[in-house]
Design an enzyme around this catalytic site. Structure first.
Site, short mmCIF file in Angstrom:
data_model
loop_
_atom_site.label_atom_id
_atom_site.label_comp_id
_atom_site.label_asym_id
_atom_site.label_seq_id
_atom_site.Cartn_x
_atom_site.Cartn_y
_atom_site.Cartn_z
N GLU A 154 11.11 12.55 -14.33
CA GLU A 154 10.09 13.06 -15.26
C GLU A 154 9.15 11.96 -15.76
OE1 GLU A 154 13.29 13.84 -15.35
OE2 GLU A 154 13.51 16.02 -15.49
N PHE A 182 23.89 22.96 -24.49
CA PHE A 182 23.73 22.22 -23.24
C PHE A 182 22.25 21.89 -23.01
CE2 PHE A 182 23.01 22.28 -18.56
CZ PHE A 182 23.66 21.09 -18.28
N GLN A 183 21.98 20.66 -22.69
CA GLN A 183 20.61 20.15 -22.48
C GLN A 183 19.70 20.43 -23.67
OE1 GLN A 183 19.25 21.24 -18.48
NE2 GLN A 183 20.24 19.39 -17.72
N LYS A 200 13.39 28.89 -24.36
CA LYS A 200 13.48 29.77 -23.20
C LYS A 200 13.26 31.25 -23.57
CE LYS A 200 16.21 30.39 -19.03
NZ LYS A 200 17.42 30.00 -18.29
N MET A 254 5.99 -12.67 -14.10
CA MET A 254 5.44 -13.02 -15.41
C MET A 254 6.55 -13.50 -16.34
SD MET A 254 2.58 -13.39 -16.87
CE MET A 254 1.17 -12.34 -16.52
#
Lengths: 190, 585
Positions: B58, B120-121, B170, B488
């Site tokens: 993502e 969940f999630q 949802k 760097m």
């Protein structure tokens, strides 16, 4: 040590240049008009914590139910530069309608309310009542051994009253924080 | 349209999302499905107007959306699921916030009844993203959904642009509600000031006309403002003859081929740009924000100048550096008005003073601060970018970068003529930005040449996106300056920490050619300067993703450099002798 190393030997060895603030700090009262939407208070407080600004008092309540608008009074401490940043950072928040620095704009009316619980007997009890009277604090709860006083006023007056109650049996204090409004006929932009 | 809102159409939340995106003119979205966004993915499956690009992480989706936005000026759109899907976007959101990139990220959320139950999630998406977005929303009522999405696009693009998150539970995606078209949506209060105050603009123009040693210090705001700002900047520069420098974010806002161009300023900026900033008497800051990488030591920053600051964000004004004339507004509109005031007033610069100023600048230029030792045996990284520039300058090329030395060498050696052609993580400095950003650029600009100039450490932070390029036939090129170090970090350790190279050597390097080929990319490796031009040509001409493993001198340093706590006139120049020796030349 080569010239180059010498040139670079600047403490502290950091990738950032660190500055110290040298200006003196001031305490200002800000009024912030916001949409009363979920999370708006978290946004305002989050701004202060994220940028390391000091917030001393914060009072919030809905003021126009039909328009869903709340007004937040913030007492903040900082240098003039930091206070300017606080104002413009607040203005940048999407749900913020307007921000006024009441201290900059003049001498605002400021009031806070405290509930002060004092426990005592005999002479101390009489003294507490007498002082409460002098401070125009009201008795809102009375028992044989205790009082709860309600006092309204400027922060300093409330501080002073609480100080005086300490030796007389102060048990606990709860304060609302400051609500402030400007003087004169003008309203703050909503 | 009024008719439409009166008899508002009823549809599901998932349908509303897609309809709102289409009505906002969205063509492509970047995303990754999951449990809490399945209703929206189901709708996506049943239509073919919106093109969905499936990333592999993502974070990559947000960087791709940033690349899409930066190369087009449009909003980049992301769709991800709840919980880890949302938390994985955080780096991308912060990157977009730091660089002021308009992105709208739609996240799924667990059903409203489960919010707060540690489902969940589940995660507190609006809480987590509050400080890394310009604004965010949790939509609890399907009837608010369309309005919220339209408002998100408005907020992302108005004022100083930035990322906006819309979190949709949802059950709201399943529920049926009214659709509100964008025409009927206006934000209640958010109206950033775009037109500059006329008296401030007049004062700014008068101050500019009185200058003896002026400079334009431009930034990403010029590019964000759009093509009109770029045209107006050029016109004002030509009218006045003032030298122009720019931040990393502003490169391309002013053509590098102009005689008035001094190169980038700041920590790795050119000698002439930084000394001109230090010695100028009037500085016009246009859409830049006096970042610490630009100013160096604050109390020694351009001590003798009076400063004009044009910015759309009031909190950028007087934040780090106190300015004399602030002009709050959109750079393009303000610059256009400055040009008008200049012409109407028949103003002119002090030609004699200005020509002295240019003489001084040309002395600084003659120091040739970007000089480096050439080699016939080892490819110097600067040389690689110079050759890449020469090979691509004839065509419209989009460059993205990762973060580190290669990024600064790109800024120094690749010459940008047009805006929206450099996509790089400026404010946040996100390693792993370049490859997904390149995919977003390519999706927005089919047929264009898109090159991610990468470093071997950064590229591995989002290497999984090699698969996205193959799946969606995005023929981007990765031009990897491979030196086996976090270059760097190693440079700072060499210069500031007694050359103790703590964890900056990448010991277990993959074989990048085999890795790229495993994903289906074409691989090229080049180790000799003499082979470079031919290899670059092969890369450019191939109409598929190409991974170019360019083995460069391992220990080259990026100069000039203003070390920590130093002022602009105390910069370190390249000691090409020592540098070349170290690099094993």
């Amino acid at each position: 040590m080569t010239a180059k190393e010498d040139h670079l030997a600047i403490p502290p060895a950091s990738t950032y240049f660190m500055v110290e603030e040298k200006e003196t700090e001031e305490r200002h009262t800000l009024s912030v008009v916001v949409d009363n939407e979920p999370g708006v208070l978290a946004r305002v407080i989050g701004l202060f914590t994220a940028r390391g600004y000091n917030i001393e008092q914060l009072t919030v309540s809905e003021v126009h139910h039909d328009r869903g608008v709340s007004r937040i009074t913030i007492v903040a401490k900082g240098t003039p530069h930091i206070l300017e940043q606080i104002r413009s950072q607040l203005r940048r928040l999407v749900p913020v309608h307007s921000v006024a620095d009441l201290t900059l704009d003049g001498d605002p009316i400021e009031r806070e309310l405290a509930l002060v619980k004092v426990k005592g007997e005999g002479e101390k009890r009489v003294e507490a009542l007498r002082l409460a009277d002098a401070f125009r604090a009201r008795v809102v709860d009375a028992h044989t051994g205790s009082f709860v006083f309600e006092i309204t006023g400027k922060t300093r007056k409330v501080d002073q009253f609480i100080q005086l109650m300490k030796p007389l049996g102060l048990i606990e204090v709860v304060r609302t924080g400051v609500a402030a409004i400007s003087r004169g006929p003008e309203a703050m932009k909503v | 349209m009024a008719d439409e809102s009166e008899h508002a159409e009823e549809m599901t939340g998932a349908e509303i999302v897609l309809r709102a995106l289409k009505d906002q003119g969205v063509k492509d979205i970047f995303g990754y499905p999951g449990g809490a966004v399945l209703p929206i993915y189901d709708e996506l499956f049943q239509q073919d107007e919106l093109n969905h690009i499936l990333v592999r992480h993502e974070q990559g989706a947000v960087h791709a959306a940033e690349g899409y936005a930066r190369s087009t000026g449009k909003v980049g759109v992301v769709l991800v699921t709840s919980g880890p899907g949302a938390t994985n976007t955080v780096t991308g959101l912060m990157d977009a916030l730091a660089d002021s990139i308009p992105v709208v990220v739609i996240t799924g959320q667990v059903p409203t009844g489960l919010i707060g139950s540690d489902a969940f999630q589940e995660c507190d998406t609006v809480g987590i993203t509050r400080s890394c977005t310009k604004h965010n929303y949790l939509v609890r009522d399907v009837n608010d959904l369309a309005r919220t999405i339209h408002e998100a696009f408005y907020v992302a693009t108005h004022g100083r642009p930035g990322p906006v998150v819309v979190d949709i539970p949802k059950d709201v995606q399943f529920a049926t509600g009214r659709y509100t078209p964008p025409q009927n949506v206006q934000h209640k209060t958010y109206r950033p000031q775009t037109q500059g105050d006329h008296s401030a603009i007049e004062a700014a123009v008068r101050l500019l006309a009185s200058a003896k040693r002026p400079i334009f210090y431009t930034g990403g705001g010029v590019i964000n403002s759009g093509p009109r700002a770029v045209v107006a900047l050029r016109e004002l520069a030509e009218l006045t003859g003032v030298p122009v420098t720019s931040t990393l974010m502003g490169l391309g806002g002013f053509p590098a081929s102009s005689d008035q161009w001094l190169g980038m300023l700041g920590m790795h900026g050119t000698y002439e740009a930084n000394l001109a900033m230090h010695d100028c008497d009037v500085m016009v800051c246009i859409g830049a924000r006096f970042d610490d990488r630009i100013t160096g030591r604050l109390d020694a920053f351009s001590p003798g100048s009076r400063k004009i600051h044009i910015d759309i964000d009031p909190s950028s004004i007087n934040k780090n550096v106190r300015v004399d004339i602030p002009v709050l507004g959109d750079c393009g509109l303000v610059l256009e008005e400055m040009v008008r005031v200049w012409k109407d007033g028949g103003l002119s610069m002090d030609r004699e003073a200005l020509s002295h100023w240019w003489e001084q600048i040309n002395v600084w230029r003659a120091r040739d601060c970007l000089k480096y030792r050439r080699s016939d045996d080892v490819i110097m990284p600067q040389y690689a970018i110079e050759r890449l520039y020469e090979a691509t300058k004839g065509r419209d090329t989009f460059i993205t970068t990762e973060v580190g030395q290669h990024q600064m060498w790109t800024a120094q050696f690749y010459r940008f003529e047009r805006p929206n052609r450099l996509m790089t993580s400026g404010g946040l400095g996100t390693m792993g930005y370049g490859l997904p950003a390149a995919l977003g650029v390519q999706a927005a600009n089919p047929g264009a040449l898109v090159i991610d100039i990468a470093g071997d450490a950064s590229i591995q932070m989002n290497i999984q996106e090699l698969a996205t390029a193959i799946q969606h036939q995005l023929p981007v090129k990765v031009f990897l300056l491979n030196n086996n170090y976090m270059g760097m970090v190693r440079q700072w350790q060499e210069l500031l920490h007694g050359n103790r190279l703590s964890e900056s050597y990448v010991e277990a390097q993959p074989d990048f050619l085999e890795l790229a080929q495993a994903y289906g990319w074409h691989g090229i490796r080049c180790t000799k300067p003499a082979d470079l031009d031919e290899a670059i040509r092969e890369m450019i001409e191939m109409d598929k993703p190409v991974f170019f493993d360019c083995r460069v001198a391992n220990l080259a340093n990026c100069f000039p450099m203003i070390p920590a706590g130093q002022a602009h006139n105390e910069m370190l120049l390249g000691e090409d002798e020592k540098d070349a020796e170290q690099a094993g030349v």
